[in-house]
Design an enzyme around this catalytic site. Structure first.
Site, PDB file in Angstrom:
ATOM      1  N   HIS A  10     -19.457  83.667 -83.156  1.00  0.00           N
ATOM      2  CA  HIS A  10     -20.610  84.276 -82.466  1.00  0.00           C
ATOM      3  C   HIS A  10     -20.332  85.745 -82.108  1.00  0.00           C
ATOM      4  O   HIS A  10     -19.496  86.369 -82.726  1.00  0.00           O
ATOM      5  CB  HIS A  10     -21.002  83.442 -81.242  1.00  0.00           C
ATOM      6  N   GLU A  24     -19.818  81.429 -74.697  1.00  0.00           N
ATOM      7  CA  GLU A  24     -18.838  81.080 -75.729  1.00  0.00           C
ATOM      8  C   GLU A  24     -18.288  82.315 -76.438  1.00  0.00           C
ATOM      9  O   GLU A  24     -17.081  82.411 -76.695  1.00  0.00           O
ATOM     10  CB  GLU A  24     -19.471  80.117 -76.751  1.00  0.00           C
ATOM     11  N   HIS A  79     -13.883  78.526 -81.625  1.00  0.00           N
ATOM     12  CA  HIS A  79     -15.155  78.227 -80.940  1.00  0.00           C
ATOM     13  C   HIS A  79     -14.919  77.420 -79.669  1.00  0.00           C
ATOM     14  O   HIS A  79     -13.835  76.880 -79.446  1.00  0.00           O
ATOM     15  CB  HIS A  79     -16.074  77.420 -81.871  1.00  0.00           C
ATOM     16  N   GLU A 144     -12.602  73.763 -81.818  1.00  0.00           N
ATOM     17  CA  GLU A 144     -13.570  73.691 -80.713  1.00  0.00           C
ATOM     18  C   GLU A 144     -12.763  73.408 -79.452  1.00  0.00           C
ATOM     19  O   GLU A 144     -12.274  72.294 -79.245  1.00  0.00           O
ATOM     20  CB  GLU A 144     -14.592  72.576 -80.963  1.00  0.00           C
TER      21      GLU A 144
END
Ligand SMILES: [Zn+2]
Length: 230
Positions: A10, A24, A79, A144
């Protein structure tokens, strides 16, 4: 030279998941920068490029195109999860492709090393059809790191010390998976010059230490006794 492409997920207009006052994109970038610094400070024989090192918007294809054009040896995307859950999980591409076994082997080393560094629940080693895993021409994995919308996970993610542990897990995992060498230990002097210290023995009896110093002097080496408590 092992080429490592780090991809903090992102960025810019895409915040990724949000929750508990966290974004995030910010956490991904913080972790990735720490991974880069640990690898560059403590290991050698590698080169690192990042999809971004600031808060910019960048498409998924721009990221994978860059890694492919550079000829990266490994692609690691970082992430934070969301959507009701807790803990850590990692992904590789779920298709059938040559090198899948090797991709999984490298991911397993990185995953297990991260789990040794953080007290996250282990949600497992998974497969998915994510762009950055599918469109990369080299082994790739995606981590993650906790759930931003889970209060306990978010509490951890607010701690810089915890982000350091996550980053160290990624860095040591990459180093082990890709066979990076630890840098030689160097003593940094105040004036910035680097000296290498040679130790030729440690002795319980001062007399024996003196004897060794004399031997070295006789052989033409300058030496001194450094006292420490064992
Ligand atoms: Zn994400």
């Amino acid at each position: 030279m092992v080429k490592i492409f780090l991809d903090p997920g992102h960025g810019g207009s895409d915040p990724g998941a949000t929750g508990n006052g966290l974004k995030e994109k910010d956490l991904n970038l913080k972790i990735a920068l720490k991974v880069r610094d640990i690898l560059n400070n403590e290991y050698e024989g590698h080169d690192i490029r990042m999809s971004r090192n600031s808060d910019i918007t960048k498409s998924l294809s721009a990221r994978t195109d860059e890694a492919n054009a550079w000829g990266a040896n490994y692609y690691l995307s970082i992430h934070i999860n969301a959507g009701g859950g807790t803990g850590f999980e990692s992904f590789i591409y779920n298709g059938n492709y040559p090198g899948k076994q090797e991709t999984d082997r490298l991911r397993n080393i990185i995953h297990d090393t991260i789990m040794q560094h953080v007290d996250f629940q282990d949600r497992g080693k998974k497969e998915a059809n994510f762009h950055v895993l599918r469109e990369t021409a080299m082994p790739a994995s995606l981590t993650e790191n906790g759930f931003i919308d889970h209060s306990n996970d978010a509490q951890k993610l607010k701690s810089d010390a915890f982000l350091n542990k996550i980053a160290r897990g990624h860095a040591v995992g990459l180093a082990e998976a890709l066979g990076l060498q630890k840098k030689e230990k160097k003593t940094e002097q105040p004036n910035g010059e680097i000296y290498y210290r040679v130790i030729t023995g440690s002795f319980k009896e001062k007399e024996n230490a003196d004897k060794r110093v004399q031997e070295l002097k006789n052989a033409g080496f300058d030496s001194f006794i450094d006292i420490f408590k064992g």
